[in-house]
Scaffold this motif. Structure first.
Motif, mmCIF file in Angstrom:
data_model
loop_
_atom_site.group_PDB
_atom_site.id
_atom_site.type_symbol
_atom_site.label_atom_id
_atom_site.label_comp_id
_atom_site.label_asym_id
_atom_site.label_seq_id
_atom_site.Cartn_x
_atom_site.Cartn_y
_atom_site.Cartn_z
ATOM 1 N N UNK A 113 -13.561 61.677 -49.926
ATOM 2 C CA UNK A 113 -14.101 60.369 -50.308
ATOM 3 C C UNK A 113 -15.569 60.609 -50.631
ATOM 4 N N UNK A 114 -15.879 60.639 -51.919
ATOM 5 C CA UNK A 114 -17.217 60.964 -52.384
ATOM 6 C C UNK A 114 -17.681 59.908 -53.378
ATOM 7 N N UNK A 115 -18.921 59.489 -53.234
ATOM 8 C CA UNK A 115 -19.525 58.491 -54.120
ATOM 9 C C UNK A 115 -20.857 59.041 -54.615
ATOM 10 N N UNK A 116 -21.126 58.837 -55.888
ATOM 11 C CA UNK A 116 -22.399 59.241 -56.491
ATOM 12 C C UNK A 116 -23.546 58.766 -55.593
ATOM 13 N N UNK A 117 -24.465 59.662 -55.288
ATOM 14 C CA UNK A 117 -25.577 59.337 -54.382
ATOM 15 C C UNK A 117 -26.358 58.113 -54.836
ATOM 16 N N UNK A 118 -26.488 57.907 -56.131
ATOM 17 C CA UNK A 118 -27.244 56.764 -56.647
ATOM 18 C C UNK A 118 -26.474 55.454 -56.560
ATOM 19 N N UNK A 119 -25.193 55.522 -56.235
ATOM 20 C CA UNK A 119 -24.344 54.329 -56.208
ATOM 21 C C UNK A 119 -23.902 53.930 -54.806
ATOM 22 N N UNK A 120 -24.364 54.625 -53.780
ATOM 23 C CA UNK A 120 -23.929 54.327 -52.416
ATOM 24 C C UNK A 120 -24.438 52.968 -51.958
ATOM 25 N N UNK A 121 -23.661 52.358 -51.071
ATOM 26 C CA UNK A 121 -24.036 51.066 -50.526
ATOM 27 C C UNK A 121 -23.658 49.903 -51.426
ATOM 28 N N UNK A 122 -22.821 50.163 -52.435
ATOM 29 C CA UNK A 122 -22.461 49.117 -53.399
ATOM 30 C C UNK A 122 -20.976 48.761 -53.338
ATOM 31 N N UNK A 123 -20.264 49.228 -52.318
ATOM 32 C CA UNK A 123 -18.856 48.884 -52.152
ATOM 33 C C UNK A 123 -17.876 49.835 -52.807
ATOM 34 N N UNK A 124 -18.370 50.906 -53.405
ATOM 35 C CA UNK A 124 -17.499 51.842 -54.121
ATOM 36 C C UNK A 124 -16.637 52.632 -53.144
ATOM 37 N N UNK A 125 -17.234 53.162 -52.089
ATOM 38 C CA UNK A 125 -16.462 53.890 -51.083
ATOM 39 C C UNK A 125 -15.413 53.005 -50.441
#
Length: 192
Positions: A113-125
């Protein structure tokens, strides 16, 4: 030091989660390679700075996304892989499937489970995790690197409980099976 644990809640983003295709391999490999760098301070620099990591990641994901299990050419991968798109760009991915660890063979496992560092905290994970969990029919195991408090917190929000088990595994081995850079320790979390 722990991976990016910023508490500033970024604005949620509209996300489309879909099954990954072989065309996604390059972006998934880039996210995977980028994601490992967030473990600086938790894993040895020698492991994280390995110049061959991007090529190995690309080979893994090309193979994974083209995998077959029945020998007939029917695409039925053992592991399922999904990507999250925001504004037409892949910004995260997840993979899951049967757990092969002894003692957990009656579980599924969220492997990546990996999310672009610039997109974390936006509900993607969360969107990726929801998608993966919806297809699991058995309890789900999550092996989380010791010190990755952000991931553990996410899994707890989805109902994961402490599995009270650690596993130690080599980060990289040579052709003869020798340990090249040391071990990492994962901790088990489970959703029943």
């Amino acid at each position: 030091m722990t991976p990016d644990l910023r508490d500033d809640a970024a604005k949620p983003v509209a996300v489309i989660v879909r099954s990954a295709t072989p065309e996604d391999a390059e972006r998934i490999a880039a996210l995977h390679t980028q994601g490992w760098l967030n473990y600086r301070g938790l894993l040895p620099d020698r492991f994280l700075d390995d110049p061959e990591r991007p090529g190995r990641a690309l080979a893994r994901w090309r193979s994974q996304l083209a995998a077959t299990t029945d020998g007939t050419g029917t695409r039925e991968p053992v592991m399922q892989v999904a990507v999250a798109e925001a504004a037409g760009r892949v910004v995260g991915f997840a993979s899951w499937g049967p757990c092969f660890d002894p003692g957990l063979r009656d579980h599924d496992e969220m492997v990546d489970l990996w999310v672009d560092a610039d997109e974390r905290g936006r509900g993607i994970g969360s969107a990726l995790l929801r998608h993966g969990l919806a297809s699991c029919r058995r309890p789900v195991a999550f092996w989380v690197l010791r010190g990755n408090d952000r991931a553990a917190a996410l899994y707890r929000r989805f109902g994961a409980v402490d599995g009270r088990l650690d596993r130690r595994q080599p980060l990289a081995t040579g052709a003869g099976g020798e340990d090249l850079v040391g071990d990492m320790v994962d901790h088990l979390w489970v959703i029943r």
